[in-house]
Design a protein around this motif. Structure first.
Motif, PDB file in Angstrom:
ATOM      1  N   ASN A   1       5.640   1.947  10.556  1.00 22.61           N
ATOM      2  CA  ASN A   1       6.188   3.308  10.620  1.00 22.61           C
ATOM      3  C   ASN A   1       7.481   3.288  11.418  1.00 22.61           C
ATOM      4  OD1 ASN A   1       3.600   4.956   9.766  1.00 22.61           O
ATOM      5  ND2 ASN A   1       2.947   3.415  11.254  1.00 22.61           N
TER       6      ASN A   1
ATOM      7  N   ASN B   1       6.520   6.392   6.808  1.00 25.03           N
ATOM      8  CA  ASN B   1       5.110   6.368   7.215  1.00 25.03           C
ATOM      9  C   ASN B   1       4.301   5.470   6.295  1.00 25.03           C
ATOM     10  OD1 ASN B   1       5.448   8.459   9.193  1.00 25.03           O
ATOM     11  ND2 ASN B   1       5.541   9.904   7.489  1.00 25.03           N
ATOM     12  N   SER B   2       3.506   4.608   6.879  1.00 21.62           N
ATOM     13  CA  SER B   2       2.511   3.858   6.111  1.00 21.62           C
ATOM     14  C   SER B   2       1.386   3.515   7.082  1.00 21.62           C
ATOM     15  CB  SER B   2       3.108   2.592   5.493  1.00 21.62           C
ATOM     16  OG  SER B   2       3.186   1.565   6.449  1.00 21.62           O
ATOM     17  N   GLN B   3       0.385   2.817   6.591  1.00 27.96           N
ATOM     18  CA  GLN B   3      -0.769   2.516   7.435  1.00 27.96           C
ATOM     19  C   GLN B   3      -0.396   1.636   8.634  1.00 27.96           C
ATOM     20  OE1 GLN B   3      -3.705   0.216   5.439  1.00 27.96           O
ATOM     21  NE2 GLN B   3      -5.393   1.181   6.519  1.00 27.96           N
ATOM     22  N   ASP B   4       0.440   0.638   8.395  1.00 27.92           N
ATOM     23  CA  ASP B   4       0.680  -0.339   9.462  1.00 27.92           C
ATOM     24  C   ASP B   4       2.157  -0.582   9.773  1.00 27.92           C
ATOM     25  OD1 ASP B   4       1.343  -1.495   7.119  1.00 27.92           O
ATOM     26  OD2 ASP B   4      -0.066  -3.170   7.255  1.00 27.92           O
TER      27      ASP B   4
ATOM     28  N   ASN C   1       0.842  -1.191   0.000  1.00 28.04           N
ATOM     29  CA  ASN C   1       0.000   0.000   0.000  1.00 28.04           C
ATOM     30  C   ASN C   1       0.880   1.246   0.000  1.00 28.04           C
ATOM     31  OD1 ASN C   1      -2.180  -1.671   0.117  1.00 28.04           O
ATOM     32  ND2 ASN C   1      -2.142  -1.710   2.365  1.00 28.04           N
ATOM     33  N   SER C   2       0.230   2.405  -0.018  1.00 28.79           N
ATOM     34  CA  SER C   2       0.999   3.642  -0.133  1.00 28.79           C
ATOM     35  C   SER C   2       1.845   3.889   1.125  1.00 28.79           C
ATOM     36  CB  SER C   2       0.053   4.806  -0.374  1.00 28.79           C
ATOM     37  OG  SER C   2      -0.741   4.967   0.765  1.00 28.79           O
ATOM     38  N   PHE C   3       2.920   4.570   0.919  1.00 26.03           N
ATOM     39  CA  PHE C   3       3.836   4.884   2.008  1.00 26.03           C
ATOM     40  C   PHE C   3       4.595   6.149   1.625  1.00 26.03           C
ATOM     41  CE2 PHE C   3       7.868   3.962  -0.011  1.00 26.03           C
ATOM     42  CZ  PHE C   3       7.487   3.160  -1.078  1.00 26.03           C
TER      43      PHE C   3
ATOM     44  N   LYS D   1      -0.027   0.155  13.295  1.00 31.00           N
ATOM     45  CA  LYS D   1      -1.205   1.016  13.088  1.00 31.00           C
ATOM     46  C   LYS D   1      -1.304   2.057  14.185  1.00 31.00           C
ATOM     47  CE  LYS D   1      -4.427  -1.577  10.308  1.00 31.00           C
ATOM     48  NZ  LYS D   1      -4.776  -2.956  10.278  1.00 31.00           N
ATOM     49  N   THR D   2      -1.010   1.620  15.417  1.00 28.15           N
ATOM     50  CA  THR D   2      -0.985   2.561  16.544  1.00 28.15           C
ATOM     51  C   THR D   2       0.393   2.461  17.185  1.00 28.15           C
ATOM     52  OG1 THR D   2      -1.606   0.954  18.209  1.00 28.15           O
ATOM     53  CG2 THR D   2      -3.422   1.991  17.002  1.00 28.15           C
TER      54      THR D   2
END
Ligand code: SF4
Ligand code: SF4
Length: 354
Positions: free
Chosen positions: A26, A21-24, A7-9, A41-42
């Motif tokens: 970092n 940085n990415s969704q899951d 996915n995007s990063f 994610k968090t």
């Protein structure tokens, strides 16, 4: 890219910091002092692997070494070979496919300059915001200055067994490097029954020997039954011997570290300690097999880690230069199977008895 999607990063440089940085997945990496933090994610999530490629690459740029240590798992001699600068650049281009790489640990000989292209390699890495590190055993003042100018961290191997000089050679080299202004100078110490007594001596010397004033940490490495260690009279430590040493170092308030191979033993050694949770937070199990690190040998062939080279199932490794790195290597069935096994066992070595 064949059959593999991410996915995007985004990656960014802000001052001394590298951001991924990415969704899951970092991270933040400080290019100046090596501080590193990773989350998912968090902030409470701990990603089990990097699906963007390695954070750290151990790249063997030379197999030339004249120290002839009896436990050298690579069995290096002064008749080795160097990786060319051209091959090195191609390897980096291939494995840093998502600009995610943050450090390269050079596989070097004892003097640091067996490969004459090393400083050009360092410059090429720095230009891409990748920090070069390495391990040496006996450097000249001139080389120490160059290391201080180019490396983020440098370890000095303490070759108590086999090499002339032992502790003194190691301490002189630590001083030589820290006198050049290096803040991240460590000692690498291979633990074996035959080196255990001297390990206690090193702990004592860290408190008393002025040459070690600038030392950052003492890093213990696990002995692998491989290369020259197979035929030498060196033996792995028993758990209670390892625990005794670690607890002594902790009680002396000495900064220590380990290779990730020793994580299960370290975890055992901290059982019952009041600060165990904090200690374990700072340690991590094996990061190889496509989790966070990768090894590339002098011929540009890659393996989960340097110890896997020549082991059953890993005779040849993957040719980094001619394959699609993400689909053919990082997400190959061989890496994925090892990765799954490591995640299941919390990073216990799937290859060796440690
Ligand atoms: S262990 Fe390191 S210093 Fe010793 S022979 Fe091998 S490469 Fe050289
Ligand atoms: S696979 Fe085993 S030897 Fe290799 S880095 Fe992991 S724990 Fe160490």
């Amino acid at each position: 890219m064949k059959g593999f999607q991410i996915n995007s990063f985004s990656t960014q440089i802000k001052g001394n910091w590298k951001y991924f940085n990415s969704q899951d997945y970092n991270y933040r990496f400080n290019l100046e002092n090596g501080y590193f933090a990773r989350w998912g994610k968090t902030f409470d999530d701990d990603p089990p692997y990097s699906r963007f490629g390695p954070e750290i690459a151990d790249i063997e740029i030379s197999t030339i070494c004249g120290m002839y240590c009896p436990y050298c798992y690579k069995a290096n001699t002064d008749k080795g070979r160097n990786m060319s600068f051209e091959v090195f650049k191609k390897v980096i281009e291939k494995i840093n496919v998502n600009k995610q790489l943050i450090q390269v640990a050079f596989g070097l000989g004892a003097t640091g300059e067996e490969n004459p292209d090393i400083w050009d390699m360092c410059k090429a890495l720095r230009e891409q915001n990748i920090i070069p590190n390495g391990t040496v055993a006996n450097v000249t003042e001139e080389t120490a200055k160059k290391i201080a100018a180019h490396f983020g961290a440098c370890a000095v191997s303490n070759h108590f067994l086999g090499a002339a000089g032992g502790n003194n050679l190691c301490y002189d080299n630590v001083k030589r490097l820290s006198d050049c202004g290096m803040k991240q100078v460590n000692i690498h110490y291979v633990l074996a029954r035959e080196t255990l007594e001297n390990a206690y001596q090193v702990l004592h010397d860290i408190k008393t020997d002025s040459r070690l004033k600038g030392l950052n940490a003492l890093v213990f490495l696990s002995l692998k039954r491989k290369g020259r260690a197979l035929n030498s009279n060196v033996h792995q430590l028993k758990s209670n011997e390892f625990t005794g040493l670690i607890r002594t170092a902790l009680s002396m308030n000495i900064s220590i570290g380990f290779d990730s191979c020793a994580f299960p033993k370290f975890s055992e050694a901290t059982e019952g300690l009041p600060n165990r949770e904090k200690l374990l937070m700072m340690a991590e199990g094996c990061e190889s097999f496509g989790r966070f690190s990768l090894y590339v040998n002098v011929d540009g062939r890659c393996f989960p880690c340097s110890f896997c080279e020549h082991e059953t199932g890993w005779k040849k490794g993957f040719d980094v230069l001619t394959t699609d790195f993400m689909s053919d290597v990082w997400n190959s069935p061989e890496f994925e199977n090892g990765r799954k096994a490591l995640i299941k066992t919390n990073g216990a070595c799937p290859v060796f008895e440690i």
